[in-house]
Scaffold this motif. Structure first.
Motif, PDB file in Angstrom:
ATOM      1  N   TYR A 282     -93.708   0.711  25.947  1.00 20.37           N
ATOM      2  CA  TYR A 282     -92.259   0.907  25.957  1.00 20.37           C
ATOM      3  C   TYR A 282     -91.727   0.977  24.539  1.00 20.37           C
ATOM      4  O   TYR A 282     -92.186   0.269  23.635  1.00 20.37           O
ATOM      5  CB  TYR A 282     -91.542  -0.234  26.693  1.00 20.37           C
ATOM      6  CG  TYR A 282     -90.034  -0.065  26.673  1.00 20.37           C
ATOM      7  CD1 TYR A 282     -89.424   0.981  27.360  1.00 20.37           C
ATOM      8  CD2 TYR A 282     -89.214  -0.912  25.929  1.00 20.37           C
ATOM      9  CE1 TYR A 282     -88.053   1.177  27.316  1.00 20.37           C
ATOM     10  CE2 TYR A 282     -87.834  -0.734  25.891  1.00 20.37           C
ATOM     11  CZ  TYR A 282     -87.258   0.303  26.586  1.00 20.37           C
ATOM     12  OH  TYR A 282     -85.901   0.509  26.550  1.00 20.37           O
ATOM     13  N   SER A 283     -90.740   1.840  24.353  1.00 21.57           N
ATOM     14  CA  SER A 283     -89.931   1.876  23.146  1.00 21.57           C
ATOM     15  C   SER A 283     -88.497   2.108  23.568  1.00 21.57           C
ATOM     16  O   SER A 283     -88.221   2.989  24.390  1.00 21.57           O
ATOM     17  CB  SER A 283     -90.372   3.005  22.211  1.00 21.57           C
ATOM     18  OG  SER A 283     -89.393   3.199  21.194  1.00 21.57           O
ATOM     19  N   SER A 310     -87.452  -7.229  27.889  1.00 21.16           N
ATOM     20  CA  SER A 310     -86.357  -6.889  28.805  1.00 21.16           C
ATOM     21  C   SER A 310     -86.816  -5.847  29.818  1.00 21.16           C
ATOM     22  O   SER A 310     -86.639  -6.011  31.030  1.00 21.16           O
ATOM     23  CB  SER A 310     -85.166  -6.323  28.018  1.00 21.16           C
ATOM     24  OG  SER A 310     -84.847  -7.084  26.883  1.00 21.16           O
ATOM     25  N   GLU A 311     -87.403  -4.775  29.316  1.00 21.78           N
ATOM     26  CA  GLU A 311     -87.794  -3.667  30.191  1.00 21.78           C
ATOM     27  C   GLU A 311     -88.850  -4.078  31.204  1.00 21.78           C
ATOM     28  O   GLU A 311     -88.782  -3.706  32.382  1.00 21.78           O
ATOM     29  CB  GLU A 311     -88.306  -2.488  29.361  1.00 21.78           C
ATOM     30  CG  GLU A 311     -88.488  -1.199  30.146  1.00 21.78           C
ATOM     31  CD  GLU A 311     -89.797  -1.095  30.924  1.00 21.78           C
ATOM     32  OE1 GLU A 311     -89.867  -0.280  31.866  1.00 21.78           O
ATOM     33  OE2 GLU A 311     -90.757  -1.831  30.599  1.00 21.78           O
ATOM     34  N   ALA A 348     -89.942   4.290  35.821  1.00 20.60           N
ATOM     35  CA  ALA A 348     -89.262   3.160  35.197  1.00 20.60           C
ATOM     36  C   ALA A 348     -88.678   3.618  33.864  1.00 20.60           C
ATOM     37  O   ALA A 348     -88.963   4.731  33.408  1.00 20.60           O
ATOM     38  CB  ALA A 348     -90.260   2.022  34.979  1.00 20.60           C
ATOM     39  N   PRO A 349     -87.873   2.785  33.201  1.00 21.95           N
ATOM     40  CA  PRO A 349     -87.417   3.164  31.857  1.00 21.95           C
ATOM     41  C   PRO A 349     -88.565   3.502  30.920  1.00 21.95           C
ATOM     42  O   PRO A 349     -88.434   4.374  30.060  1.00 21.95           O
ATOM     43  CB  PRO A 349     -86.655   1.914  31.394  1.00 21.95           C
ATOM     44  CG  PRO A 349     -86.100   1.338  32.665  1.00 21.95           C
ATOM     45  CD  PRO A 349     -87.180   1.554  33.679  1.00 21.95           C
ATOM     46  N   ASN A 364     -97.930   5.352  30.467  1.00 22.66           N
ATOM     47  CA  ASN A 364     -97.952   5.976  29.146  1.00 22.66           C
ATOM     48  C   ASN A 364     -98.037   4.911  28.061  1.00 22.66           C
ATOM     49  O   ASN A 364     -97.456   3.827  28.185  1.00 22.66           O
ATOM     50  CB  ASN A 364     -96.692   6.800  28.906  1.00 22.66           C
ATOM     51  CG  ASN A 364     -96.587   7.994  29.833  1.00 22.66           C
ATOM     52  OD1 ASN A 364     -97.541   8.376  30.491  1.00 22.66           O
ATOM     53  ND2 ASN A 364     -95.405   8.582  29.891  1.00 22.66           N
ATOM     54  N   ILE A 365     -98.749   5.250  26.999  1.00 22.27           N
ATOM     55  CA  ILE A 365     -98.747   4.410  25.796  1.00 22.27           C
ATOM     56  C   ILE A 365     -98.144   5.237  24.662  1.00 22.27           C
ATOM     57  O   ILE A 365     -98.523   6.396  24.446  1.00 22.27           O
ATOM     58  CB  ILE A 365    -100.165   3.943  25.419  1.00 22.27           C
ATOM     59  CG1 ILE A 365    -100.743   3.051  26.522  1.00 22.27           C
ATOM     60  CG2 ILE A 365    -100.149   3.203  24.078  1.00 22.27           C
ATOM     61  CD1 ILE A 365     -99.965   1.777  26.820  1.00 22.27           C
ATOM     62  N   TYR A 366     -97.200   4.628  23.953  1.00 19.73           N
ATOM     63  CA  TYR A 366     -96.462   5.329  22.899  1.00 19.73           C
ATOM     64  C   TYR A 366     -96.864   4.799  21.520  1.00 19.73           C
ATOM     65  O   TYR A 366     -96.868   3.580  21.296  1.00 19.73           O
ATOM     66  CB  TYR A 366     -94.959   5.141  23.103  1.00 19.73           C
ATOM     67  CG  TYR A 366     -94.492   5.570  24.477  1.00 19.73           C
ATOM     68  CD1 TYR A 366     -94.417   6.918  24.816  1.00 19.73           C
ATOM     69  CD2 TYR A 366     -94.158   4.625  25.457  1.00 19.73           C
ATOM     70  CE1 TYR A 366     -94.005   7.316  26.085  1.00 19.73           C
ATOM     71  CE2 TYR A 366     -93.747   5.011  26.721  1.00 19.73           C
ATOM     72  CZ  TYR A 366     -93.675   6.350  27.029  1.00 19.73           C
ATOM     73  OH  TYR A 366     -93.278   6.747  28.289  1.00 19.73           O
ATOM     74  N   ILE A 367     -97.207   5.714  20.624  1.00 21.51           N
ATOM     75  CA  ILE A 367     -97.372   5.366  19.222  1.00 21.51           C
ATOM     76  C   ILE A 367     -95.990   5.504  18.586  1.00 21.51           C
ATOM     77  O   ILE A 367     -95.339   6.544  18.714  1.00 21.51           O
ATOM     78  CB  ILE A 367     -98.382   6.289  18.516  1.00 21.51           C
ATOM     79  CG1 ILE A 367     -99.707   6.319  19.289  1.00 21.51           C
ATOM     80  CG2 ILE A 367     -98.594   5.832  17.075  1.00 21.51           C
ATOM     81  CD1 ILE A 367    -100.413   5.000  19.419  1.00 21.51           C
TER      82      ILE A 367
END
Length: 422
Positions: A282-283, A310-311, A348-349, A364-367
């Motif tokens: 998450y970002s 929070s998310e 989801a968000p 998903n994984i975010y860099i």
């Protein structure tokens, strides 16, 4: 007994007994249904801000649902574990035995997750680790915890792709500095595995104790020939380490584990962290309509940008609600609840979320790179975790496959071994 005799017996009974005898379901009004959720979070101590974000995230979804999941009134009971595993166990027992909750949610530390999971099994109570990222809860030990389904992540899950990303940037040697407990070991382990598999070298591992405030004794020992530092910090450590490292004159890149630059800490950091990179599922800067709406609503309600804490709890509440919709607000029992949640696929968000066969999210994984900019219509420059690369649908087993991955030991202080350390 004949059918006629059976029906005659039924009419001699009353109320729900007649319904059960005739194979009918009693007409339970939606407003009579209740879902009791025990929520464990650190409300005091050094992780109190994290705990507040956890509670706020869950409560925001609960408010949106007007306090009901599919017609079942939600009884939300929050207990303070002070981020101490033994206290968490005591509070979990109280919630199960005294409050008769249907499920447990939360905890923070990986060690707390490992402590609460056996309680879930012993008392046959659903446990949703929304934050504890302890790898083996949904890996080698998954069969021990049949009432557990994770709504967050495994410690190593975002850091397999981060290790690959670091290798792709041309980094050859990296020194790791991480909090000295299970979460730190698993984060570094996941990063090291993929980084070294593609030709990189971890040349140093430094383990400051959990809660360290002064990194002065550790910074001068960093290997001069390392191309970058891998940092995994939690709680207040996340604020202190990058600041002290930059003040020492260190100018090489910092690559951070998921919590090192999370939004719970980012507003309190200075411009010295601009350019630092981390990875997570998450970002708050994720530019999708769903996340933008989530960030704006959360910020309007609580006066701050939502953190991962929070998310993940907002999404946990969303997942619970989705299960309850499928049962029309009736509690299905712990086994069936877990089964139904494991079959869900939601937006989801953070993005799309589904589950693997060991009940861990695929996501998903975010860099992310720290940048200072205006975003989502806010009128001032702020620090944001801008997404610079997305690895879609990442499993806890990365690209290794379940069978191959589980043959190796759980990531630890000693695994993978630091074969390039001197």
């Amino acid at each position: 007994m004949t059918v006629k005799q059976s029906r005659l017996l039924c009419v001699l009974l009353s109320g729900a007994a007649i319904a059960a005898c005739l194979g009918l379901t009693p007409n339970v009004k939606a407003q009579d249904k209740e879902l009791s959720i025990g929520f464990i979070a650190p409300l005091t101590g050094p992780f109190a801000q994290v705990g507040k974000d956890m509670v706020d995230g869950f409560n925001m979804y609960l408010d949106e649902a007007k306090g009901e999941f599919a017609g079942a009134k939600v009884k939300f009971i929050v207990e303070d574990d002070q981020a101490k595993p033994d206290t968490g166990v005591t509070k979990a027992k109280k919630l199960i035995l005294q409050d008769k909750v249907h499920m447990l949610v939360g905890g923070v530390l990986a060690s707390t997750g490992y402590a609460l999971a056996p309680v879930s099994t012993a008392d046959k109570t659903v446990y949703l680790p929304s934050v504890p990222a302890s790898d083996d809860l949904t890996q080698r030990d998954a069969s021990k915890f049949p009432y557990l389904i994770r709504t967050g992540w495994t410690s190593s899950q975002p850091h397999h792709p981060l290790g690959q990303w670091a290798c792709d940037q041309g980094y050859k040697k990296i020194a790791a500095v991480a909090a000295d407990y299970a979460f730190g070991y698993e984060v570094v382990g996941g990063f090291q595995k993929t980084f070294e598999d593609c030709g990189g070298k971890i040349v140093q591992k430094i383990w400051p104790p959990l809660g360290t405030k002064d990194f002065g004794p550790y910074i001068p020992t960093l290997k001069a020939d390392a191309d970058a530092v891998l940092s995994l910090m939690v709680g207040p450590m996340a604020l202190q380490f990058p600041k002290q490292l930059r003040q020492s004159g260190y100018k090489k890149p910092i690559v951070g584990g998921g919590t090192s630059y999370d939004e719970f800490a980012l507003p309190f950091m200075d411009d010295g962290v601009i350019g630092d990179v981390s990875a997570l599922q998450y970002s708050a800067a994720l530019e999708t309509p769903r996340n933008e709406a989530f960030v704006k609503k959360y910020r309007a309600k609580y006066g701050k940008v939502p953190s991962y804490f929070s998310e993940t709890n907002y999404t946990t509440a969303l997942l619970i609600d989705e299960v309850m919709k499928g049962t029309k607000g009736a509690w299905p029992g712990p086994e069936e609840f877990v089964k139904k949640m494991a079959a869900l696929k939601i937006e989801a968000p953070r993005g799309p979320v589904s589950f693997d066969e060991l009940r861990n999210p695929i996501q998903n994984i975010y860099i992310k790179k720290v940048e200072k900019k205006k975003l989502f219509g806010y009128d001032k420059d702020e620090l944001w975790n801008t997404v610079i690369k997305t690895y879609p649908s990442v499993s806890q087993f990365w690209t290794y496959g379940k069978e191959t991955f589980l043959k190796q030991p759980v990531y630890s202080r000693d695994f993978p071994p630091c074969k390039y350390c001197e």
